[in-house]
Design a protein around this motif. Structure first.
Motif, PDB file in Angstrom:
ATOM      1  N   ILE A 185      35.456   7.947   8.535  1.00  0.00           N
ATOM      2  CA  ILE A 185      35.736   8.454   7.189  1.00  0.00           C
ATOM      3  C   ILE A 185      35.730   9.981   7.174  1.00  0.00           C
ATOM      4  CG2 ILE A 185      34.888   8.569   4.822  1.00  0.00           C
ATOM      5  CD1 ILE A 185      33.594   5.763   5.402  1.00  0.00           C
ATOM      6  N   LEU A 186      34.745  10.594   7.799  1.00  0.00           N
ATOM      7  CA  LEU A 186      34.597  12.034   7.695  1.00  0.00           C
ATOM      8  C   LEU A 186      35.450  12.838   8.676  1.00  0.00           C
ATOM      9  CD1 LEU A 186      30.790  12.321   6.897  1.00  0.00           C
ATOM     10  CD2 LEU A 186      32.735  12.647   5.365  1.00  0.00           C
ATOM     11  N   THR A 187      36.062  12.171   9.635  1.00  0.00           N
ATOM     12  CA  THR A 187      36.943  12.901  10.560  1.00  0.00           C
ATOM     13  C   THR A 187      38.404  12.679  10.227  1.00  0.00           C
ATOM     14  OG1 THR A 187      36.790  11.123  12.198  1.00  0.00           O
ATOM     15  CG2 THR A 187      35.253  12.972  12.431  1.00  0.00           C
ATOM     16  N   ASN A 188      38.699  11.918   9.198  1.00  0.00           N
ATOM     17  CA  ASN A 188      40.101  11.706   8.768  1.00  0.00           C
ATOM     18  C   ASN A 188      40.426  12.551   7.566  1.00  0.00           C
ATOM     19  OD1 ASN A 188      40.712   9.920  10.764  1.00  0.00           O
ATOM     20  ND2 ASN A 188      40.236   8.117   9.564  1.00  0.00           N
ATOM     21  N   LEU A 246      16.618  10.713 -10.594  1.00  0.00           N
ATOM     22  CA  LEU A 246      17.811  10.933  -9.783  1.00  0.00           C
ATOM     23  C   LEU A 246      18.816   9.854 -10.157  1.00  0.00           C
ATOM     24  CD1 LEU A 246      19.323  12.401  -7.428  1.00  0.00           C
ATOM     25  CD2 LEU A 246      18.432  10.586  -5.960  1.00  0.00           C
ATOM     26  N   SER A 247      19.993  10.284 -10.525  1.00  0.00           N
ATOM     27  CA  SER A 247      21.072   9.367 -10.875  1.00  0.00           C
ATOM     28  C   SER A 247      22.095   9.356  -9.750  1.00  0.00           C
ATOM     29  CB  SER A 247      21.736   9.842 -12.175  1.00  0.00           C
ATOM     30  OG  SER A 247      22.903   9.089 -12.420  1.00  0.00           O
ATOM     31  N   LEU A 248      22.706   8.217  -9.535  1.00  0.00           N
ATOM     32  CA  LEU A 248      23.783   8.150  -8.545  1.00  0.00           C
ATOM     33  C   LEU A 248      24.874   9.151  -8.903  1.00  0.00           C
ATOM     34  CD1 LEU A 248      25.121   6.901  -6.057  1.00  0.00           C
ATOM     35  CD2 LEU A 248      25.988   5.078  -7.534  1.00  0.00           C
ATOM     36  N   ASN A 249      25.108   9.363 -10.195  1.00  0.00           N
ATOM     37  CA  ASN A 249      26.124  10.315 -10.640  1.00  0.00           C
ATOM     38  C   ASN A 249      25.773  11.754 -10.288  1.00  0.00           C
ATOM     39  OD1 ASN A 249      27.645   8.219 -11.738  1.00  0.00           O
ATOM     40  ND2 ASN A 249      26.628   8.380 -13.716  1.00  0.00           N
ATOM     41  N   ASP A 250      24.511  12.040  -9.974  1.00  0.00           N
ATOM     42  CA  ASP A 250      24.084  13.389  -9.587  1.00  0.00           C
ATOM     43  C   ASP A 250      24.390  13.691  -8.121  1.00  0.00           C
ATOM     44  OD1 ASP A 250      23.001  13.719 -12.134  1.00  0.00           O
ATOM     45  OD2 ASP A 250      20.987  13.100 -11.495  1.00  0.00           O
ATOM     46  N   VAL A 251      24.681  12.672  -7.351  1.00  0.00           N
ATOM     47  CA  VAL A 251      24.897  12.846  -5.912  1.00  0.00           C
ATOM     48  C   VAL A 251      26.358  13.218  -5.680  1.00  0.00           C
ATOM     49  CG1 VAL A 251      24.712  11.764  -3.646  1.00  0.00           C
ATOM     50  CG2 VAL A 251      23.080  11.163  -5.451  1.00  0.00           C
ATOM     51  N   ASP A 252      26.567  14.416  -5.159  1.00  0.00           N
ATOM     52  CA  ASP A 252      27.917  14.929  -4.932  1.00  0.00           C
ATOM     53  C   ASP A 252      28.154  15.014  -3.426  1.00  0.00           C
ATOM     54  OD1 ASP A 252      30.419  16.022  -5.369  1.00  0.00           O
ATOM     55  OD2 ASP A 252      29.656  18.066  -5.535  1.00  0.00           O
ATOM     56  N   ALA A 253      28.975  14.119  -2.905  1.00  0.00           N
ATOM     57  CA  ALA A 253      29.249  14.094  -1.474  1.00  0.00           C
ATOM     58  C   ALA A 253      30.577  13.392  -1.230  1.00  0.00           C
ATOM     59  CB  ALA A 253      28.129  13.360  -0.736  1.00  0.00           C
ATOM     60  N   LYS A 254      31.152  13.621  -0.054  1.00  0.00           N
ATOM     61  CA  LYS A 254      32.378  12.909   0.324  1.00  0.00           C
ATOM     62  C   LYS A 254      32.077  11.442   0.588  1.00  0.00           C
ATOM     63  CE  LYS A 254      34.620  16.867   2.518  1.00  0.00           C
ATOM     64  NZ  LYS A 254      35.051  17.427   3.798  1.00  0.00           N
ATOM     65  N   VAL A 255      30.900  11.195   1.172  1.00  0.00           N
ATOM     66  CA  VAL A 255      30.464   9.833   1.492  1.00  0.00           C
ATOM     67  C   VAL A 255      28.986   9.716   1.144  1.00  0.00           C
ATOM     68  CG1 VAL A 255      30.144   8.123   3.316  1.00  0.00           C
ATOM     69  CG2 VAL A 255      32.113   9.641   3.388  1.00  0.00           C
ATOM     70  N   ASN A 264      21.855  13.722  10.443  1.00  0.00           N
ATOM     71  CA  ASN A 264      21.840  15.074  11.003  1.00  0.00           C
ATOM     72  C   ASN A 264      23.212  15.492  11.520  1.00  0.00           C
ATOM     73  OD1 ASN A 264      19.134  15.359  10.382  1.00  0.00           O
ATOM     74  ND2 ASN A 264      18.444  14.743  12.413  1.00  0.00           N
ATOM     75  N   GLN A 265      23.960  14.558  12.054  1.00  0.00           N
ATOM     76  CA  GLN A 265      25.283  14.856  12.607  1.00  0.00           C
ATOM     77  C   GLN A 265      26.338  15.054  11.520  1.00  0.00           C
ATOM     78  OE1 GLN A 265      26.583  12.142  15.638  1.00  0.00           O
ATOM     79  NE2 GLN A 265      28.573  13.115  15.849  1.00  0.00           N
ATOM     80  N   TYR A 266      26.258  14.303  10.420  1.00  0.00           N
ATOM     81  CA  TYR A 266      27.348  14.295   9.445  1.00  0.00           C
ATOM     82  C   TYR A 266      27.007  14.879   8.066  1.00  0.00           C
ATOM     83  CZ  TYR A 266      29.780  11.521  12.868  1.00  0.00           C
ATOM     84  OH  TYR A 266      30.388  11.099  14.033  1.00  0.00           O
ATOM     85  N   HIS A 267      25.772  15.264   7.847  1.00  0.00           N
ATOM     86  CA  HIS A 267      25.408  15.796   6.529  1.00  0.00           C
ATOM     87  C   HIS A 267      26.236  17.033   6.170  1.00  0.00           C
ATOM     88  CE1 HIS A 267      23.143  16.794   2.981  1.00  0.00           C
ATOM     89  NE2 HIS A 267      22.802  17.961   3.487  1.00  0.00           N
ATOM     90  N   ASP A 268      26.391  17.940   7.102  1.00  0.00           N
ATOM     91  CA  ASP A 268      27.170  19.162   6.835  1.00  0.00           C
ATOM     92  C   ASP A 268      28.654  18.882   6.643  1.00  0.00           C
ATOM     93  OD1 ASP A 268      24.880  20.665   6.942  1.00  0.00           O
ATOM     94  OD2 ASP A 268      25.189  21.338   9.005  1.00  0.00           O
ATOM     95  N   LYS A 269      29.096  17.690   7.019  1.00  0.00           N
ATOM     96  CA  LYS A 269      30.512  17.326   6.864  1.00  0.00           C
ATOM     97  C   LYS A 269      30.767  16.530   5.579  1.00  0.00           C
ATOM     98  CE  LYS A 269      31.303  17.560  11.748  1.00  0.00           C
ATOM     99  NZ  LYS A 269      30.813  16.977  12.949  1.00  0.00           N
ATOM    100  N   GLY A 270      29.709  16.318   4.789  1.00  0.00           N
ATOM    101  CA  GLY A 270      29.903  15.656   3.499  1.00  0.00           C
ATOM    102  C   GLY A 270      29.158  14.356   3.309  1.00  0.00           C
ATOM    103  N   LEU A 271      28.223  14.011   4.204  1.00  0.00           N
ATOM    104  CA  LEU A 271      27.450  12.773   4.078  1.00  0.00           C
ATOM    105  C   LEU A 271      26.171  13.024   3.286  1.00  0.00           C
ATOM    106  CD1 LEU A 271      26.725   9.811   4.865  1.00  0.00           C
ATOM    107  CD2 LEU A 271      25.649  10.762   6.915  1.00  0.00           C
ATOM    108  N   GLU A 272      25.881  12.132   2.361  1.00  0.00           N
ATOM    109  CA  GLU A 272      24.585  12.125   1.692  1.00  0.00           C
ATOM    110  C   GLU A 272      24.060  10.699   1.730  1.00  0.00           C
ATOM    111  OE1 GLU A 272      21.493  13.272   0.956  1.00  0.00           O
ATOM    112  OE2 GLU A 272      22.686  14.988   0.276  1.00  0.00           O
TER     113      GLU A 272
END
Length: 170
Positions: free
Chosen positions: A167-170, A48-57, A82-90
């Motif tokens: 971050i994810l609500t702005n 797993l590479s950091l470059n493989d992780v695609d997320a807003k945060v 659980n609260q923010y994964h669907d909003k772009g958190l990984e």
């Protein structure tokens, strides 16, 4: 009259084609730096590479199965994930467990319900990712934006959740 139009056109194009000086990319571990990239093994033995992780945060979460403060922090991180994964958190969990402790690492992931991505070379404090990031105590966190830039670090509990929410609500 035509020479003046041609002169005006050349002057306009020369100003509009001027390249703006770009700010150099800085890789490091300070806020504002681009995070050092890495590739490591997942519990399944895949790279797993950091470059493989695609997320807003992306939260890099340095921890270990034997670390009491880490294990006490895990329920907060699970709730936030659980609260923010669907909003772009990984989250990428980076374990500082050692060889011979792989079963403890895997058991802690299952017990604490850590459903995000995990990596470790099982080298303890010599974990290459931890060394690259200068981690000297755990739990430790680095928050990256979608471009890989460090926007916060070493937040826990409510401070971590508040920063992710901001971050994810702005």
């Amino acid at each position: 009259m035509k020479p003046y139009i041609l002169l005006l056109l050349v002057a306009t194009l020369s100003f509009s084609c001027k390249q703006e000086p770009s700010k150099p990319l800085v890789f490091g571990t300070e806020i504002g730096d681009y995070a050092p990239t890495f590739t490591s093994k997942t519990p399944e033995g895949k790279d797993l590479s950091l470059n493989d992780v695609d997320a807003k945060v992306i939260v890099l979460d340095f921890w270990a199965s034997w670390c009491g403060p880490c294990r006490r922090e895990n329920p907060n991180v699970v709730r936030m994930y659980n609260q923010y994964h669907d909003k772009g958190l990984e989250i990428v969990g980076i374990s500082l467990d050692k060889k011979g402790q792989e079963d403890r690492w895997l058991k802690a992931i299952a017990q604490d319900q850590l459903t995000w991505k995990h990596v470790s070379s099982l080298e303890g404090w010599q974990e290459p990712i931890a060394v690259a990031y200068g981690v000297r105590s755990i739990p430790a966190t680095y928050i990256l934006d979608g471009e890989g830039k460090i926007i916060a670090k070493n937040l826990r509990g409510k401070a971590l959740e508040d920063k992710i929410a901001e971050i994810l609500t702005n």
